[in-house]
Design an enzyme around this catalytic site. Sequence first.
Site, PDB file in Angstrom:
ATOM      1  CG  HIS A   1       7.555  -3.987   4.036  1.00 51.67           C
ATOM      2  ND1 HIS A   1       6.968  -4.250   5.246  1.00 51.67           N
ATOM      3  CD2 HIS A   1       8.517  -3.066   4.281  1.00 51.67           C
ATOM      4  CE1 HIS A   1       7.535  -3.501   6.186  1.00 51.67           C
ATOM      5  NE2 HIS A   1       8.479  -2.772   5.623  1.00 51.67           N
TER       6      HIS A   1
ATOM      7  CE  LYS B   1      -6.754 -10.157   5.568  1.00 52.94           C
ATOM      8  NZ  LYS B   1      -5.405 -10.168   6.137  1.00 52.94           N
ATOM      9  NE  ARG B   2      -5.834  -0.362   0.669  1.00 52.21           N
ATOM     10  CZ  ARG B   2      -5.246   0.754   0.286  1.00 52.21           C
ATOM     11  NH1 ARG B   2      -4.647   1.534   1.170  1.00 52.21           N
ATOM     12  NH2 ARG B   2      -5.243   1.135  -0.980  1.00 52.21           N
TER      13      ARG B   2
ATOM     14  CE  LYS C   1      -3.650  -7.255   1.950  1.00 51.33           C
ATOM     15  NZ  LYS C   1      -3.011  -7.725   3.203  1.00 51.33           N
TER      16      LYS C   1
ATOM     17  CB  THR D   1       0.566  -6.849  11.331  1.00 47.85           C
ATOM     18  OG1 THR D   1      -0.061  -5.896  10.466  1.00 47.85           O
ATOM     19  CG2 THR D   1       2.058  -6.871  11.095  1.00 47.85           C
TER      20      THR D   1
ATOM     21  CE  LYS E   1      -2.875  -4.676  13.437  1.00 42.56           C
ATOM     22  NZ  LYS E   1      -3.384  -3.936  12.272  1.00 42.56           N
TER      23      LYS E   1
END
Length: 847
Positions: free
Chosen positions: A389, A581-582, A587, A689, A693
């Site tokens: 992952h 998101k986290r 990120k 992901t 969405k």
Amino acid sequence: MASSSKSKSKKATAEKTAAASTAAARQGTDSPFDVTDSAQLKEGILRHLTYTLARDLKTAQLSDWWIATSLAVREHILARLIDTQGTHNDNNVRRLYYLSLEYLMGRLTESNLYNTGLNAAARDALAGLGIDYHKLLDQETDMGLGNGGLGRLAACFLDSLATLDYPAIGYGIHYEFGLFRQEFVNGYQVEYPDSWMINGTPWEVARPENRITIPIYGRVENVFDDRGNCRPRWVDTKTIVGIPYDIPIAGFGTKTVNLLRLWSSRAASEFDLQAFNAGGYVEAVREKAVMETISKVLYPNDKTENGKELRLIQQYFFVACSLRDLIRRHFRSPENSWDNFPAKVAIQLNDTHPAVAVPELMRVLLDDENTPWDRAWDIVTKVFGYTNHTLLPEALEKWSVALFERILPRHLQIIYDINTRLMQTIEARWPGDVEKKRACSIIDEQGVKSVRMAGLSVVASHAVNGVAALHTDLLKKHLFPEYDALFPGRFQNKTNGITPRRWLLDCNPRLSALITATLGHEKWARDLDLLRGLEKHAGDAAFQKEFMAIKHANKVDLAGLIKTECGVEVSPDALFDVQIKRLHEYKRQHLNLLHILALYRRLLQNPSLDIVPRVFVFGAKAAPGYDLAKNIIRAINIIGSHINHDPRIGGKLKVVFLPNYRVSLAECIIPAADLSEQISTAGKEASGTGNMKLALNGALTIGTLDGANVEIKEEVGDENIFIFGLTVEEVEALHAKGYRPREYYERDEELRAIVDWLGSNYFTPSENGAFALTQRSLLDGGDPFLVLADFRAYSDCHARVDKKYRDQAAWARSAILNTARVGKFSSDRTIREYAAQIWNLPAVKVD
Ligand SMILES: *Cc1c(COP(=O)(O)O)cnc(C)c1O
């Protein structure tokens, strides 16, 4: 209260369209439950209220009605569960066993209602009882037994496996506390325990009769058999008991009901007599308590290793229970033996967290079953598959040899034996090449001697997959080039997906109703490629108006939630710019923050500046020990609040950080998003992901060429996505030549001004250096994720977003084409690929 989201977000209009959608659904798909009408369901609800909960109708609370309704639906699902398991057992089918330390399930009641087709009947029944459907659903606390993408992927996979009639069992841990609940106090993240079971857990069935006892700790004794062979024996062990909790997983529009089996730890019922007799009564009781701690809490770190003893024990505990359970299942059929074990069993490792399953299955075969090594290894390598992952080095699991030896001494021996054979293979392939041996060794000899779980997983699996095309490429090129050369064909790609049931049908009833009305059926929910049928309406002005009216209505709902949760008034006419998101440096929520600061500054310098009004929406939890991530949260909260209260900018910018981001909150935000922020440093986000969405719900992506963004761009077309920033190759080149963030800072006047501003006490007059951690990471800290290098491209790209949003027809067209063209990202497609190319798993129809 954080849990009031759903009822606020779904208004009467949504009720009507959803009812229409459900009616259409019941024509389009033949529900296996359509014999159950609302009267029957109503009877079930009342029966459970009285006879299961012992509640008087007059005093029953909404939470009682939620449990009674869930139990009334559950009895139909359990009947199907029994049928499904009976069919699978009678036919001795091949099964997939999915091992995952995390399942981010969210709420179960609504998705079970949709999947079984009992949704309309439940609405009717509850209406007849005078109960508000949405308020009832809002009683459920999320089942948040995961951190983020990895755990949510497991949940989407379970939905697709059942929907596509694949025989499968998910195994995991029944954490008493899932991911922490987040609140903000003065902008700071504060964590509270997530007592998700407090309102009851109507969807699970405890099975104490299926408890399993496993050994742990102890030492290895070399015993010689009657032929003089050394037979290692694991002795002086302590015991843990695992109690399974079963959660039925109902497929959508099919009769298949699979199982999610989660293990809860208990101490063995007897005291350790030895310790007891030696006067160690207190010691024996203490040990009992330790065993019951194992399944207590989910580790809240996403993408960083934990390295703690309890974490390794958690991993071993659930894996050992699960393997015994699946072996027991296999030998329940009298025609089965170890010979056909690989023909009947496929085991998937969701990341390396369950990788101790490899030495555990070897131990069972070698020690318990007296199997010769080569035959044991042959069985193991036929059975396991491994999903990687992430490439982030800090996420790659390592366990110190010393710790491993103390907890699992026999397993460590077996790992050494696996490694010895591996080194022989490397020597045969690359004679005398020490570098290759060092690269491939499962034992890391640098620094503290440790076991590399990724190496173990690759070597023991017949298939290793990445989760997006780019990620799999980098996996082969950068992380595992030697293994790729050694095991040609073992590495393959399986691009992640999301279940269209939860992430469109259930969460966006307005858009679902429009799609169903436009296509004339609801088959799209089982075949998402059918959304391509919307393409031909993308240029149609009337359809665009309808599509955008739905987006607007969803934004009105979200604005209501923002008001109750954050106390901030936002306009649904503004552009909703969403990053959920986290919280992670890679990120780059801080890149988003710099852009907000730049817009704010431009407005202050030119109050008449004509920009599209924006609402920036954040949702993110930071790992409790991740100081920089927490500092970024605080910066967004405090700077956001400052901006929200500045009358000089005429409400053109609003910044809201919704607390406690989780699945049920995502279901409220995603249908209302205009713009989806997917801005990780290229090469760092394995797939993502959330990006899928949001695109499915008609948000346009602003993103880097990273993870699945690359494939989203291929699907939706260049004109319908905003791509900016350095590519993987450019990132590599920049690091190679030596990245100096100060060069960007000094060269770009605006960038310098906002980075300085961030570091000043302007936003926190009574506190110096409140955001110094964040500011320093960008300058002295070397800006490892290239925020400053990508800032200008990001800011320019946002100017293109602004321009496009002013042309509402052009925007609507792109939004529609996003929904129409992302069918590829259904987890049904992903699961079909795993089934065909990794698991060799036939579907089994249940009737
Ligand atoms: C989908 C999802 C994630 C993963 O989001 P990414 O943007 O892919 O990191 C994390 N948390 C929740 C609650 C989700 O629903």
